[in-house]
Write a protein that holds these residues in place. Structure first.
Motif, PDB file in Angstrom:
ATOM      1  N   THR B  15       0.831  -1.205   0.000  1.00 45.45           N
ATOM      2  CA  THR B  15       0.000   0.000   0.000  1.00 45.45           C
ATOM      3  C   THR B  15       0.869   1.261   0.000  1.00 45.45           C
ATOM      4  O   THR B  15       0.624   2.196  -0.770  1.00 45.45           O
ATOM      5  CB  THR B  15      -0.914   0.018   1.230  1.00 45.45           C
ATOM      6  N   LEU B  16       1.904   1.270   0.861  1.00 44.16           N
ATOM      7  CA  LEU B  16       2.747   2.473   0.963  1.00 44.16           C
ATOM      8  C   LEU B  16       3.559   2.672  -0.308  1.00 44.16           C
ATOM      9  O   LEU B  16       3.736   3.810  -0.778  1.00 44.16           O
ATOM     10  CB  LEU B  16       3.657   2.374   2.181  1.00 44.16           C
ATOM     11  N   ALA B  19       1.283   4.113  -2.764  1.00 44.68           N
ATOM     12  CA  ALA B  19       0.988   5.512  -2.432  1.00 44.68           C
ATOM     13  C   ALA B  19       2.162   6.406  -2.835  1.00 44.68           C
ATOM     14  O   ALA B  19       1.962   7.506  -3.372  1.00 44.68           O
ATOM     15  CB  ALA B  19       0.703   5.646  -0.942  1.00 44.68           C
ATOM     16  N   LEU B  20       3.389   5.913  -2.593  1.00 46.60           N
ATOM     17  CA  LEU B  20       4.555   6.685  -3.035  1.00 46.60           C
ATOM     18  C   LEU B  20       4.535   6.869  -4.542  1.00 46.60           C
ATOM     19  O   LEU B  20       4.850   7.950  -5.058  1.00 46.60           O
ATOM     20  CB  LEU B  20       5.839   5.971  -2.616  1.00 46.60           C
ATOM     21  N   VAL B  22       1.881   6.977  -6.387  1.00 44.04           N
ATOM     22  CA  VAL B  22       0.814   7.933  -6.719  1.00 44.04           C
ATOM     23  C   VAL B  22       1.354   9.356  -6.684  1.00 44.04           C
ATOM     24  O   VAL B  22       1.068  10.165  -7.573  1.00 44.04           O
ATOM     25  CB  VAL B  22      -0.376   7.786  -5.737  1.00 44.04           C
ATOM     26  N   VAL B  23       2.171   9.688  -5.665  1.00 47.17           N
ATOM     27  CA  VAL B  23       2.601  11.079  -5.534  1.00 47.17           C
ATOM     28  C   VAL B  23       3.871  11.385  -6.315  1.00 47.17           C
ATOM     29  O   VAL B  23       4.244  12.551  -6.430  1.00 47.17           O
ATOM     30  CB  VAL B  23       2.805  11.481  -4.054  1.00 47.17           C
ATOM     31  N   ARG B  25       4.834   9.634  -9.563  1.00 48.23           N
ATOM     32  CA  ARG B  25       4.869   9.285 -10.985  1.00 48.23           C
ATOM     33  C   ARG B  25       4.621  10.523 -11.847  1.00 48.23           C
ATOM     34  O   ARG B  25       3.791  11.365 -11.525  1.00 48.23           O
ATOM     35  CB  ARG B  25       3.818   8.216 -11.322  1.00 48.23           C
ATOM     36  N   SER B  31      -0.366   7.387 -11.945  1.00 41.87           N
ATOM     37  CA  SER B  31      -0.742   7.752 -10.576  1.00 41.87           C
ATOM     38  C   SER B  31      -2.140   7.229 -10.255  1.00 41.87           C
ATOM     39  O   SER B  31      -2.364   6.637  -9.199  1.00 41.87           O
ATOM     40  CB  SER B  31      -0.728   9.270 -10.408  1.00 41.87           C
ATOM     41  N   ALA B  38      -3.363   1.260  -4.062  1.00 40.62           N
ATOM     42  CA  ALA B  38      -3.276   1.743  -2.678  1.00 40.62           C
ATOM     43  C   ALA B  38      -4.628   1.610  -1.978  1.00 40.62           C
ATOM     44  O   ALA B  38      -4.707   1.181  -0.822  1.00 40.62           O
ATOM     45  CB  ALA B  38      -2.797   3.195  -2.666  1.00 40.62           C
TER      46      ALA B  38
END
Lengths: 102, 177
Positions: B15-16, B19-20, B22-23, B25, B31, B38
């Motif tokens: 998940t993390l 999430a990384l 997502v912020v 790419r 994303s 996530a």
């Protein structure tokens, strides 16, 4: 058994990643994605506290339901705004959206 | 370490990482797709917490509606479809933003570190139907009837406003021009 602090650390990390996304991204839709991550971190906290501390009550569930609804409303309004601005200005970059009217 | 702990660490890890992604790419479509991963990881976390209802709700509402809406919007707002280069994803305040996120995490970690360890274990086994109790509380005036109605009105107003901003607001703007 998983300790409660593991969930709290996990959700704190998720919240911080989301916060970084909100503050650092240029694209308005990517900023909304960061907000989604932050709301999800809050939901993990709420469900974890409900399960570990007050499993016999339903307050935690009501808060989770409210967060879900607020997330849906926020995404609907936010994306409508982005789309409206895109139709007028041909951009979805938050840096270039600095006028109230044009 | 029990198997469930390994499973939790695995879930939290992917998940993390998602999430990384997502912020960070460059391509916002990536994303949006990583956001689905996530959100699914969060649904699995709900399932580990014996909140199956919220796990299902997470998949239905977040992945089924919100993430798909995000993907649609990313594709609708691409400036040039043939353009394969992507603009710099971060604004000028990237370092400050990283610092702020780090400070927030530090504060949260300190708070969690001071947490009373005796309250960390599950005391009560979940031997009642939480969903049924929640459903009853939501429609009873002694429970959460008023918050439920407030939240419903909020959602209705937000959706009407979204339709106005996205469709009707633009129409009047085009007529003005």
């Amino acid at each position: 058994m998983i300790p409660l602090s593991w969930y709290l650390i996990f959700s704190a990390l998720l919240f911080s990643i989301g916060l970084f996304g909100v503050l650092a991204r240029k694209n308005a839709i990517a900023i909304l994605m960061g907000v989604e991550l932050m709301l999800n971190a809050v939901n993990i906290n709420l469900v974890a506290f409900w399960r570990y501390i007050v499993p016999a009550t339903t307050e935690g569930w009501m808060f989770v339901a409210s967060v879900f609804v607020v997330a849906a409303a926020e995404v609907a309004v936010g994306l409508a705004l982005v789309y409206s601005i895109y139709r007028g200005r041909r951009t979805s970059s938050a840096d270039e959206i600095d006028l109230l009217k044009w | 370490m029990t198997p469930i702990q390994y499973f939790f660490l695995f879930t939290a890890g992917f998940t993390l990482l998602a999430a990384l992604g997502v912020v960070t790419r460059r391509n916002v479509v990536h994303s949006a797709l990583l956001l689905v991963v996530a959100l699914f990881g969060v649904a699995v976390t709900f399932a580990i917490l014996e909140a199956g209802f919220w796990a299902v709700f997470q998949v239905l509402v977040y992945i089924g509606a919100i993430a798909i809406l995000m993907i649609f919007m990313v594709m609708l707002t691409r400036r040039n479809v043939a353009d394969e280069t992507y603009p710099e994803p971060f604004n000028d305040n990237m370092r400050l933003a990283f610092l702020a996120a780090l400070l927030v995490f530090g504060g949260l970690a300190l708070t969690i570190g001071g947490w009373d360890a005796a309250r960390e274990t599950m005391t009560v086994p979940l031997d009642y139907d939480a969903l049924r109790e929640f459903g009853r509380a939501m429609v009873s005036p002694d429970g959460y009837l008023v918050p439920f109605i407030l939240v419903s009105v909020l959602l209705l107003a937000a959706l009407v406003g979204a339709i106005y901003v996205a469709v009707l607001g633009n129409k009047s703007q085009e007529e003005r021009e």
